[in-house]
Write a protein that holds these residues in place. Structure first.
Motif, short mmCIF file in Angstrom:
data_model
loop_
_atom_site.label_atom_id
_atom_site.label_comp_id
_atom_site.label_asym_id
_atom_site.label_seq_id
_atom_site.Cartn_x
_atom_site.Cartn_y
_atom_site.Cartn_z
N UNK A 1 -69.72 -56.12 -38.83
CA UNK A 1 -70.43 -56.93 -39.81
C UNK A 1 -69.62 -58.21 -39.94
N UNK A 2 -70.18 -59.33 -39.50
CA UNK A 2 -69.47 -60.61 -39.48
C UNK A 2 -69.74 -61.34 -40.80
N UNK A 3 -68.66 -61.65 -41.51
CA UNK A 3 -68.75 -62.27 -42.83
C UNK A 3 -68.12 -63.65 -42.75
N UNK A 4 -68.90 -64.66 -43.09
CA UNK A 4 -68.44 -66.04 -43.04
C UNK A 4 -68.21 -66.57 -44.45
N UNK A 5 -67.07 -67.21 -44.67
CA UNK A 5 -66.82 -67.98 -45.88
C UNK A 5 -66.76 -69.43 -45.40
N UNK A 6 -67.87 -70.15 -45.60
CA UNK A 6 -67.96 -71.53 -45.14
C UNK A 6 -67.57 -72.44 -46.29
N UNK A 7 -66.34 -72.95 -46.20
CA UNK A 7 -65.76 -73.71 -47.30
C UNK A 7 -64.63 -74.59 -46.78
N UNK A 8 -64.37 -75.68 -47.48
CA UNK A 8 -63.20 -76.49 -47.17
C UNK A 8 -62.04 -76.15 -48.10
N UNK A 9 -62.27 -75.21 -49.02
CA UNK A 9 -61.23 -74.77 -49.96
C UNK A 9 -60.83 -73.34 -49.61
N UNK B 1 -57.34 -55.14 -53.38
CA UNK B 1 -57.19 -54.43 -54.66
C UNK B 1 -57.95 -53.11 -54.63
N UNK B 2 -59.12 -53.12 -53.98
CA UNK B 2 -59.96 -51.92 -53.93
C UNK B 2 -59.86 -51.19 -52.58
N UNK B 3 -58.81 -51.49 -51.81
CA UNK B 3 -58.55 -50.82 -50.53
C UNK B 3 -59.75 -50.86 -49.58
N UNK B 4 -60.45 -51.97 -49.57
CA UNK B 4 -61.55 -52.14 -48.62
C UNK B 4 -60.96 -52.52 -47.27
N UNK B 5 -61.51 -51.97 -46.22
CA UNK B 5 -61.02 -52.22 -44.87
C UNK B 5 -61.76 -53.41 -44.28
N UNK B 6 -61.04 -54.42 -43.85
CA UNK B 6 -61.67 -55.59 -43.24
C UNK B 6 -60.67 -56.27 -42.31
N UNK B 7 -61.20 -56.96 -41.34
CA UNK B 7 -60.40 -57.78 -40.46
C UNK B 7 -60.72 -59.23 -40.74
N UNK B 8 -59.86 -60.13 -40.30
CA UNK B 8 -60.14 -61.53 -40.54
C UNK B 8 -59.53 -62.39 -39.45
N UNK B 9 -60.17 -63.53 -39.23
CA UNK B 9 -59.69 -64.50 -38.27
C UNK B 9 -58.82 -65.50 -39.00
N UNK C 1 -65.61 -54.69 -40.65
CA UNK C 1 -65.93 -56.02 -41.17
C UNK C 1 -64.98 -57.05 -40.58
N UNK C 2 -65.52 -58.19 -40.14
CA UNK C 2 -64.71 -59.30 -39.65
C UNK C 2 -65.03 -60.52 -40.51
N UNK C 3 -64.01 -61.09 -41.14
CA UNK C 3 -64.20 -62.23 -42.03
C UNK C 3 -63.62 -63.49 -41.38
N UNK C 4 -64.41 -64.54 -41.38
CA UNK C 4 -63.97 -65.84 -40.89
C UNK C 4 -64.12 -66.83 -42.03
N UNK C 5 -63.04 -67.53 -42.34
CA UNK C 5 -63.09 -68.60 -43.33
C UNK C 5 -62.87 -69.90 -42.57
N UNK C 6 -63.83 -70.81 -42.68
CA UNK C 6 -63.73 -72.09 -41.98
C UNK C 6 -64.58 -73.14 -42.68
N UNK C 7 -64.24 -74.38 -42.46
CA UNK C 7 -65.04 -75.51 -42.89
C UNK C 7 -65.63 -76.23 -41.68
N UNK C 8 -65.48 -75.62 -40.51
CA UNK C 8 -65.93 -76.18 -39.24
C UNK C 8 -67.28 -75.57 -38.87
N UNK C 9 -68.34 -76.38 -38.83
CA UNK C 9 -69.68 -75.86 -38.57
C UNK C 9 -69.78 -75.27 -37.16
N UNK C 10 -69.05 -75.81 -36.21
CA UNK C 10 -69.10 -75.26 -34.85
C UNK C 10 -68.55 -73.83 -34.81
N UNK C 11 -67.41 -73.60 -35.46
CA UNK C 11 -66.85 -72.25 -35.53
C UNK C 11 -67.80 -71.32 -36.28
N UNK C 12 -68.38 -71.82 -37.34
CA UNK C 12 -69.29 -71.01 -38.16
C UNK C 12 -70.51 -70.56 -37.37
#
Length: 178
Positions: free
Chosen positions: A12-20, A33-41, A54-65
């Motif tokens: 499940x790919x989760x995107x946080x599209x933000x510059x912050x 805090x709730x021991x949820x299992x996730x991976x992130x880039x 779960x794979x989480x990507x946080x980026x402000x780059x539309x190409x990566x998103x």
């Protein structure tokens, strides 16, 4: 970055599209805090915890998103409508888009099928120690001094709910987040 989708295609790919970065940090705090299992880039394209569902990507780059082709996407309030239009066609059919109300017009033009969860700025006040967030369950003190975080806190709450962290549970780790 070219193989970011390949590395996460069965997750499940989760995107946080933000510059912050504060929203992604808060999400990590709540999930840990709730021991949820996730991976992130990470920004250097390393993938931490690749065995997670779960794979989480946080980026402000539309190409990566767009390369990430998210199943769930949070778009924060500082992002403009024109910037995110290419992302809408890349959200997995049946996925979830969490977006600030300033993007309503752009989101409604999207022809793809995904669940749309809109949020707005919450009511909050500056305090000596940070902020006081007004919620359905009462006033919640927050130690963070980042106003940008507060503007998108409702989006972070909706995103946390996609991981099974309900509203009242969300506020507990938030009170100690700096």
């Amino acid at each position: 970055m070219a193989n970011i989708f390949d590395e996460a295609k069965n997750k499940t790919r989760v995107l946080v599209f933000s510059t912050h970065s504060s929203i992604a940090k808060l999400l990590h705090e709540v999930l840990h805090f709730y021991d949820k299992d996730f991976g992130y880039y990470l920004e250097n394209d390393d993938f931490e915890n690749p065995s997670s569902d779960f794979a989480i990507l946080e980026t402000g780059d539309i190409e990566k998103a767009t390369l990430f082709q998210p199943s769930i996407a949070l778009i924060t309030s500082e992002i403009s409508g024109e910037t995110v239009i290419p992302l809408f066609s890349k959200i997995t059919a049946g996925g979830v888009l969490i977006y600030h109300s300033n993007l309503s017009e752009a989101v409604e033009k999207s022809e793809n099928f995904f669940r749309k969860l809109e949020f707005d700025h919450p009511q909050f006040q500056k305090s000596v120690a940070g902020f006081v967030l007004e919620t359905n369950i009462g006033a919640i003190p927050i130690s963070s001094s980042e106003e940008d975080l507060l503007k998108d806190i409702e989006g972070a709450k909706l995103l946390s709910q996609q991981f099974g962290v309900m509203e009242e549970e969300f506020y507990e780790p938030l009170m100690s987040f700096i």
